[in-house]
Write an enzyme that holds these catalytic residues in place. Sequence first.
Site, PDB file in Angstrom:
ATOM      1  N   LYS A   1       0.762  -1.287  -0.039  1.00 50.64           N
ATOM      2  CA  LYS A   1       0.005  -0.061  -0.036  1.00 50.64           C
ATOM      3  C   LYS A   1       0.978   1.216  -0.142  1.00 50.64           C
ATOM      4  O   LYS A   1       2.133   1.075   0.056  1.00 50.64           O
ATOM      5  CB  LYS A   1      -0.851   0.037   1.261  1.00 50.64           C
ATOM      6  CG  LYS A   1      -1.964  -1.026   1.179  1.00 50.64           C
ATOM      7  CD  LYS A   1      -2.666  -1.074   2.413  1.00 50.64           C
ATOM      8  CE  LYS A   1      -3.894  -2.334   2.548  1.00 50.64           C
ATOM      9  NZ  LYS A   1      -4.750  -2.260   3.777  1.00 50.64           N
ATOM     10  N   TYR A   6     -12.360  -2.524  -2.924  1.00 51.94           N
ATOM     11  CA  TYR A   6     -13.089  -2.369  -1.577  1.00 51.94           C
ATOM     12  C   TYR A   6     -14.524  -2.541  -1.569  1.00 51.94           C
ATOM     13  O   TYR A   6     -15.079  -1.779  -0.613  1.00 51.94           O
ATOM     14  CB  TYR A   6     -12.298  -1.306  -0.647  1.00 51.94           C
ATOM     15  CG  TYR A   6     -10.917  -1.411  -0.429  1.00 51.94           C
ATOM     16  CD1 TYR A   6     -10.401  -2.515   0.303  1.00 51.94           C
ATOM     17  CD2 TYR A   6      -9.873  -0.465  -0.802  1.00 51.94           C
ATOM     18  CE1 TYR A   6      -9.349  -2.802   0.855  1.00 51.94           C
ATOM     19  CE2 TYR A   6      -8.686  -0.900  -0.081  1.00 51.94           C
ATOM     20  CZ  TYR A   6      -8.382  -1.978   0.449  1.00 51.94           C
ATOM     21  OH  TYR A   6      -6.894  -2.271   0.895  1.00 51.94           O
ATOM     22  N   PHE A  58     -15.138   3.334   7.937  1.00 51.43           N
ATOM     23  CA  PHE A  58     -13.617   3.579   7.597  1.00 51.43           C
ATOM     24  C   PHE A  58     -13.614   3.619   6.229  1.00 51.43           C
ATOM     25  O   PHE A  58     -12.396   3.828   5.808  1.00 51.43           O
ATOM     26  CB  PHE A  58     -12.658   2.597   8.268  1.00 51.43           C
ATOM     27  CG  PHE A  58     -13.033   1.126   7.776  1.00 51.43           C
ATOM     28  CD1 PHE A  58     -12.483   0.642   6.629  1.00 51.43           C
ATOM     29  CD2 PHE A  58     -13.756   0.437   8.621  1.00 51.43           C
ATOM     30  CE1 PHE A  58     -12.752  -0.834   6.361  1.00 51.43           C
ATOM     31  CE2 PHE A  58     -13.886  -0.802   8.192  1.00 51.43           C
ATOM     32  CZ  PHE A  58     -13.444  -1.164   7.118  1.00 51.43           C
ATOM     33  N   ARG A 103      -1.649 -14.458   4.010  1.00 50.15           N
ATOM     34  CA  ARG A 103      -2.172 -13.906   5.143  1.00 50.15           C
ATOM     35  C   ARG A 103      -1.646 -14.070   6.557  1.00 50.15           C
ATOM     36  O   ARG A 103      -1.432 -13.260   7.398  1.00 50.15           O
ATOM     37  CB  ARG A 103      -3.765 -14.073   5.034  1.00 50.15           C
ATOM     38  CG  ARG A 103      -4.510 -13.431   4.108  1.00 50.15           C
ATOM     39  CD  ARG A 103      -5.903 -13.351   4.287  1.00 50.15           C
ATOM     40  NE  ARG A 103      -6.545 -12.747   5.258  1.00 50.15           N
ATOM     41  CZ  ARG A 103      -7.009 -11.461   5.208  1.00 50.15           C
ATOM     42  NH1 ARG A 103      -6.588 -10.716   4.068  1.00 50.15           N
ATOM     43  NH2 ARG A 103      -7.807 -10.874   6.300  1.00 50.15           N
ATOM     44  N   THR A 157      -5.237  -7.767  10.671  1.00 50.06           N
ATOM     45  CA  THR A 157      -5.736  -6.666   9.978  1.00 50.06           C
ATOM     46  C   THR A 157      -5.105  -5.483  11.024  1.00 50.06           C
ATOM     47  O   THR A 157      -4.639  -4.394  10.424  1.00 50.06           O
ATOM     48  CB  THR A 157      -7.112  -6.279   9.971  1.00 50.06           C
ATOM     49  OG1 THR A 157      -7.582  -7.285   8.963  1.00 50.06           O
ATOM     50  CG2 THR A 157      -7.686  -5.064   9.230  1.00 50.06           C
ATOM     51  N   ARG A 190       2.656  -6.982   9.038  1.00 50.62           N
ATOM     52  CA  ARG A 190       2.126  -5.731  10.134  1.00 50.62           C
ATOM     53  C   ARG A 190       2.629  -5.570  11.413  1.00 50.62           C
ATOM     54  O   ARG A 190       2.720  -4.315  11.968  1.00 50.62           O
ATOM     55  CB  ARG A 190       0.628  -6.114  10.015  1.00 50.62           C
ATOM     56  CG  ARG A 190      -0.123  -5.901   8.484  1.00 50.62           C
ATOM     57  CD  ARG A 190      -1.273  -6.153   8.363  1.00 50.62           C
ATOM     58  NE  ARG A 190      -2.014  -6.022   7.280  1.00 50.62           N
ATOM     59  CZ  ARG A 190      -3.218  -6.417   6.905  1.00 50.62           C
ATOM     60  NH1 ARG A 190      -3.770  -7.450   7.521  1.00 50.62           N
ATOM     61  NH2 ARG A 190      -3.757  -6.062   5.656  1.00 50.62           N
ATOM     62  N   ASN A 207      -1.662  -0.046   7.434  1.00 51.07           N
ATOM     63  CA  ASN A 207      -1.068  -1.425   7.721  1.00 51.07           C
ATOM     64  C   ASN A 207      -0.467  -1.897   6.640  1.00 51.07           C
ATOM     65  O   ASN A 207      -0.170  -3.192   6.635  1.00 51.07           O
ATOM     66  CB  ASN A 207      -2.348  -2.366   8.171  1.00 51.07           C
ATOM     67  CG  ASN A 207      -3.449  -2.253   7.160  1.00 51.07           C
ATOM     68  OD1 ASN A 207      -3.180  -2.014   6.080  1.00 51.07           O
ATOM     69  ND2 ASN A 207      -4.556  -3.365   7.670  1.00 51.07           N
ATOM     70  N   HIS A 234      -1.961  -5.381   1.546  1.00 54.10           N
ATOM     71  CA  HIS A 234      -3.323  -6.141   1.281  1.00 54.10           C
ATOM     72  C   HIS A 234      -3.038  -7.365   0.857  1.00 54.10           C
ATOM     73  O   HIS A 234      -1.973  -7.802   0.019  1.00 54.10           O
ATOM     74  CB  HIS A 234      -3.964  -5.362   0.255  1.00 54.10           C
ATOM     75  CG  HIS A 234      -5.020  -6.460  -0.225  1.00 54.10           C
ATOM     76  ND1 HIS A 234      -6.312  -6.363   0.292  1.00 54.10           N
ATOM     77  CD2 HIS A 234      -5.163  -6.945  -1.302  1.00 54.10           C
ATOM     78  CE1 HIS A 234      -7.236  -7.069  -0.029  1.00 54.10           C
ATOM     79  NE2 HIS A 234      -6.708  -7.611  -1.294  1.00 54.10           N
ATOM     80  N   GLU A 255      -9.686 -10.750  -7.325  1.00 56.69           N
ATOM     81  CA  GLU A 255      -8.672  -9.729  -7.462  1.00 56.69           C
ATOM     82  C   GLU A 255      -7.468  -9.560  -8.228  1.00 56.69           C
ATOM     83  O   GLU A 255      -7.169  -8.782  -8.880  1.00 56.69           O
ATOM     84  CB  GLU A 255      -8.132  -9.455  -5.964  1.00 56.69           C
ATOM     85  CG  GLU A 255      -9.551  -9.283  -4.833  1.00 56.69           C
ATOM     86  CD  GLU A 255      -8.895  -9.035  -3.577  1.00 56.69           C
ATOM     87  OE1 GLU A 255      -9.458  -8.622  -2.728  1.00 56.69           O
ATOM     88  OE2 GLU A 255      -7.757  -9.594  -3.163  1.00 56.69           O
TER      89      GLU A 255
HETATM   90  P1  IDP Z   1      -7.697  -6.978   5.633  1.00 56.03           P
HETATM   91  O1  IDP Z   1      -6.691  -6.044   4.727  1.00 56.03           O
HETATM   92  O2  IDP Z   1      -6.706  -7.675   6.627  1.00 56.03           O
HETATM   93  O3  IDP Z   1      -8.251  -7.978   4.749  1.00 56.03           O
HETATM   94  P2  IDP Z   1     -10.269  -5.682   5.864  1.00 56.03           P
HETATM   95  O4  IDP Z   1     -10.909  -6.118   7.110  1.00 56.03           O
HETATM   96  O5  IDP Z   1     -10.464  -6.511   4.650  1.00 56.03           O
HETATM   97  O6  IDP Z   1      -8.644  -6.167   6.164  1.00 56.03           O
HETATM   98  O7  IDP Z   1     -10.074  -4.519   5.864  1.00 56.03           O
HETATM   99  C1  IDP Z   1      -9.645  -3.656   4.695  1.00 56.03           C
HETATM  100  C2  IDP Z   1      -8.697  -2.615   4.829  1.00 56.03           C
HETATM  101  O8  IDP Z   1      -9.348  -1.672   5.416  1.00 56.03           O
HETATM  102  C3  IDP Z   1      -7.672  -2.920   5.904  1.00 56.03           C
HETATM  103  O9  IDP Z   1      -6.498  -3.414   5.625  1.00 56.03           O
HETATM  104  C4  IDP Z   1      -7.235  -1.556   6.695  1.00 56.03           C
HETATM  105  O10 IDP Z   1      -6.452  -0.965   5.906  1.00 56.03           O
HETATM  106  C5  IDP Z   1      -8.877  -1.078   6.511  1.00 56.03           C
HETATM  107  N1  IDP Z   1      -9.615  -0.852   7.836  1.00 56.03           N
HETATM  108  C6  IDP Z   1     -10.249  -2.068   8.245  1.00 56.03           C
HETATM  109  N2  IDP Z   1     -10.625  -1.702   9.394  1.00 56.03           N
HETATM  110  C7  IDP Z   1     -10.481  -0.474   9.605  1.00 56.03           C
HETATM  111  C8  IDP Z   1     -10.683   0.400  10.576  1.00 56.03           C
HETATM  112  O11 IDP Z   1     -11.441   0.044  11.807  1.00 56.03           O
HETATM  113  N3  IDP Z   1      -9.993   1.757  10.590  1.00 56.03           N
HETATM  114  C9  IDP Z   1      -9.682   2.021   9.687  1.00 56.03           C
HETATM  115  N4  IDP Z   1      -9.179   1.104   8.587  1.00 56.03           N
HETATM  116  C10 IDP Z   1      -9.572  -0.053   8.728  1.00 56.03           C
HETATM  117 MG    MG Z   2      -9.644  -7.962   3.158  1.00 56.45          MG
END
Ligand code: IDP
Ligand code: MG
Length: 150
Positions: free
Chosen positions: A9, A49, A57, A85, A91, A102, A112, A115, A126
Site C-alpha cells: 500500500k 474495496y 472507515f 495472510r 488486520t 504488519r 497497515n 493487502h 482480485e
Molecule cells: P484485511 O486487509 O486484513 O483483509 P479488511 O477487514 O478486509 O482487512 O479491511 C480492509 C482494509 O481496510 C484494512 O487492511 C485496513 O487498511 C482498512 N481498515 C479495516 N478496518 C479499519 C478500521 O477500523 N479503521 C481504519 N481502517 C480500517
Molecule cells: Mg480484506
Amino acid sequence: MEKSLVLVKPDGVQRGLIGEVIARFERRGLRLIGAKFLQVSKELAEQHYAEHKGKAFYDGLISYITSAPVMAMVWEGPNAVAAIRQTVGSTKPAEAAPGTIRHDFALEVGRNLIHASDKPETGEREAALWFKAEELVAWSRAVDAWIFEQ
Ligand code: IDP
Ligand code: MG
C-alpha cells in the site's frame, strides 16, 4: 495453483518496504506471476474495496489507497492465500503476531502497509481485477520440486 493479490500500500511504498515484502514471499517459496507499480484510480479502489462500502472507515480507506502509488503483485503456491495472510498478519497491527509484516512494520489499522486476498475465490477475482490475463506469467522454477510437493 492458488493465487493471491498482494498490494504494498502507499505507506509501504513511501517507507521503502517493497523489497522487504517481496523478499519475505520469495523466501517463503511462493512464486511471483505478475507485478506492476501504479497509481490507483478512485474507480479501481472502489471496485477493490466494494465489500467495505458504507463502513465508517470506507472513505478514509479509499483516500489512503489512492493517496500515492502502490506495488501490485500476484503470488501463487499451494495454500497461497492462507500462507500469505499468515505472513502478512492480522488486520490490526497491534494484534498481529510477532514476525509478521504488519507486526514488524506497522502500528495502525489505517496504515497497515499491505493487502492480501482473504479467500482463494477472492484471489482469483482480485487477480483478474488488477491484471489483464496477458500480464500474468505462467512459468516454473528449477527449484519448484523442492518447495511444492506436487
Ligand atoms: P484485511 O486487509 O486484513 O483483509 P479488511 O477487514 O478486509 O482487512 O479491511 C480492509 C482494509 O481496510 C484494512 O487492511 C485496513 O487498511 C482498512 N481498515 C479495516 N478496518 C479499519 C478500521 O477500523 N479503521 C481504519 N481502517 C480500517
Ligand atoms: Mg480484506
